[in-house]
Design an enzyme around this catalytic site. Structure first.
Site, PDB file in Angstrom:
ATOM      1  N   LYS A 182     -45.484 -49.787   2.649  1.00  0.00           N
ATOM      2  CA  LYS A 182     -45.223 -48.448   3.189  1.00  0.00           C
ATOM      3  C   LYS A 182     -45.662 -48.320   4.546  1.00  0.00           C
ATOM      4  O   LYS A 182     -46.528 -49.025   4.908  1.00  0.00           O
ATOM      5  CB  LYS A 182     -46.265 -47.456   2.021  1.00  0.00           C
ATOM      6  CG  LYS A 182     -46.069 -46.029   2.530  1.00  0.00           C
ATOM      7  CD  LYS A 182     -46.837 -45.118   1.681  1.00  0.00           C
ATOM      8  CE  LYS A 182     -48.314 -45.083   1.497  1.00  0.00           C
ATOM      9  NZ  LYS A 182     -48.765 -44.739   2.825  1.00  0.00           N
ATOM     10  N   GLU A 188     -46.162 -36.441   2.300  1.00  0.00           N
ATOM     11  CA  GLU A 188     -47.689 -35.789   2.117  1.00  0.00           C
ATOM     12  C   GLU A 188     -47.736 -34.532   2.689  1.00  0.00           C
ATOM     13  O   GLU A 188     -47.430 -34.237   3.853  1.00  0.00           O
ATOM     14  CB  GLU A 188     -48.272 -36.720   2.575  1.00  0.00           C
ATOM     15  CG  GLU A 188     -49.864 -36.446   2.769  1.00  0.00           C
ATOM     16  CD  GLU A 188     -51.082 -37.766   3.337  1.00  0.00           C
ATOM     17  OE1 GLU A 188     -51.965 -37.074   3.396  1.00  0.00           O
ATOM     18  OE2 GLU A 188     -50.469 -38.661   3.570  1.00  0.00           O
ATOM     19  N   ASP A 197     -54.372 -47.569   3.452  1.00  0.00           N
ATOM     20  CA  ASP A 197     -55.023 -47.705   4.603  1.00  0.00           C
ATOM     21  C   ASP A 197     -56.170 -46.633   4.522  1.00  0.00           C
ATOM     22  O   ASP A 197     -57.170 -46.259   5.286  1.00  0.00           O
ATOM     23  CB  ASP A 197     -54.504 -47.398   5.970  1.00  0.00           C
ATOM     24  CG  ASP A 197     -53.581 -46.255   6.241  1.00  0.00           C
ATOM     25  OD1 ASP A 197     -53.665 -45.622   5.211  1.00  0.00           O
ATOM     26  OD2 ASP A 197     -52.943 -46.482   6.995  1.00  0.00           O
ATOM     27  N   SER A 198     -56.175 -45.842   3.486  1.00  0.00           N
ATOM     28  CA  SER A 198     -57.163 -44.994   3.075  1.00  0.00           C
ATOM     29  C   SER A 198     -58.735 -45.576   2.864  1.00  0.00           C
ATOM     30  O   SER A 198     -59.724 -44.845   2.895  1.00  0.00           O
ATOM     31  CB  SER A 198     -56.771 -43.956   1.927  1.00  0.00           C
ATOM     32  OG  SER A 198     -56.391 -44.734   0.898  1.00  0.00           O
ATOM     33  N   ASP A 225     -50.088 -50.431   2.175  1.00  0.00           N
ATOM     34  CA  ASP A 225     -49.734 -49.654   3.414  1.00  0.00           C
ATOM     35  C   ASP A 225     -49.727 -50.749   4.738  1.00  0.00           C
ATOM     36  O   ASP A 225     -50.683 -51.761   4.778  1.00  0.00           O
ATOM     37  CB  ASP A 225     -50.886 -48.870   3.883  1.00  0.00           C
ATOM     38  CG  ASP A 225     -50.666 -47.471   3.103  1.00  0.00           C
ATOM     39  OD1 ASP A 225     -49.681 -47.083   3.014  1.00  0.00           O
ATOM     40  OD2 ASP A 225     -51.723 -46.490   3.222  1.00  0.00           O
ATOM     41  N   GLU A 282     -45.484 -45.227   7.814  1.00  0.00           N
ATOM     42  CA  GLU A 282     -45.556 -44.018   8.227  1.00  0.00           C
ATOM     43  C   GLU A 282     -44.528 -43.815   9.459  1.00  0.00           C
ATOM     44  O   GLU A 282     -44.350 -44.636  10.406  1.00  0.00           O
ATOM     45  CB  GLU A 282     -46.885 -43.585   8.609  1.00  0.00           C
ATOM     46  CG  GLU A 282     -47.878 -43.622   7.477  1.00  0.00           C
ATOM     47  CD  GLU A 282     -49.117 -42.991   7.903  1.00  0.00           C
ATOM     48  OE1 GLU A 282     -49.259 -42.648   9.017  1.00  0.00           O
ATOM     49  OE2 GLU A 282     -50.261 -43.076   7.107  1.00  0.00           O
TER      50      GLU A 282
END
Length: 260
Positions: A112, A181, A44-45, A83, A114
């Site tokens: 992935k 991270e 999602d970057s 993501d 978070e």
């Protein structure tokens, strides 16, 4: 089980370091594959790298699905990780499954998500339903407003202990990888030693099983926004700017296109 995921798990057992890079389109994904990357992350970057946003929060599931479908066309060997964007999985495990299924159908091998302990139930729900999950702990960009910015995590003994606890809880729930991270290198190395699943680091020192960086940081395409832990391997912005300026100059000067 995905063959590509099995390769990562085998590398963990054998102590071989693995590589991951972000990609959001076909040309860069194809180059990542050709360069021998072990995994490509459709992160999602993309909200920051492609759309110019200040954070990742505006990225939608539909946008991620689209970019996964493009990247998957270019990748035949590397693992494709996607993501789960903000708002696509937090409401319930059922919502997370529906979102994950869409990304796997688009071409991802793994999703992935978070979050630490609050995501244990969701990880277990997904794992029981054939969704390979990578857990993301430490600095979690989707929580940037709660964290007060992109700040390093796990710096105090209590915070470090909480991350260790989260890592174990998530893997016991079925997470097949753990990405860490922006945490201290010693902590990331200790978590890596304790876990049987592969770990991936970004700004977490050399002690993880694999490393991931953002493609645009590696290539120097957004030099003003690169985090301190990223390494620039190419002055991409200067190279592209010079090429475009040369093209414009030749058009204005009449030397391109050539006559005849």
């Amino acid at each position: 089980m995905s063959k590509n995921l099995a390769i990562w798990e085998k590398a963990k057992r054998e102590g071989r370091k693995m590589t991951m890079i972000t990609a959001y389109d076909y040309p860069f994904a194809r180059l990542a594959e050709a360069a021998g990357m072990d995994a490509v992350l459709v992160g999602d970057s993309l909200g920051m790298m492609i759309a110019g946003d200040a954070d990742t929060l505006r990225v939608s599931l539909e946008q991620t699905e689209y970019h996964v479908s493009i990247v998957a066309k270019a990748v035949t060997r590397a693992l494709v990780m996607a993501d789960l964007p903000f708002g696509s999985f937090e409401e319930s495990p059922a919502q997370a499954f529906a979102s994950s299924a869409r990304l796997l159908k688009a071409g991802a091998d793994m999703v992935k998500l978070e979050g630490g302990a609050p995501m244990v139930e969701t990880v277990a729900f997904l794992s029981r339903r054939a969704i390979p999950v990578c857990a993301h702990i430490g600095l979690t960009p989707q929580h940037v407003r709660q964290l007060g910015g992109f700040k390093r995590q796990g710096k105090t003994p209590d915070a470090a202990a909480k991350l260790i606890e989260d890592a174990h809880a998530l893997t016991e729930a079925g997470a097949r990888m753990v990405l860490m991270e922006a945490i201290p290198a010693e902590l990331a190395a200790e978590i890596t030693r304790q876990l049987t699943v592969p770990t991936i680091g970004i700004g977490a020192g050399p002690g993880t099983d694999g490393q991931v960086l953002v493609m645009h940081d590696v290539l120097g395409l957004n030099p003003d926004r690169a985090p301190g832990f990223a390494k620039r391997y190419l002055d991409g912005a200067d190279l592209v700017r010079t090429a475009l300026a040369q093209y414009a100059e030749e058009v204005r000067g009449g030397s391109f296109p050539p006559a005849g």
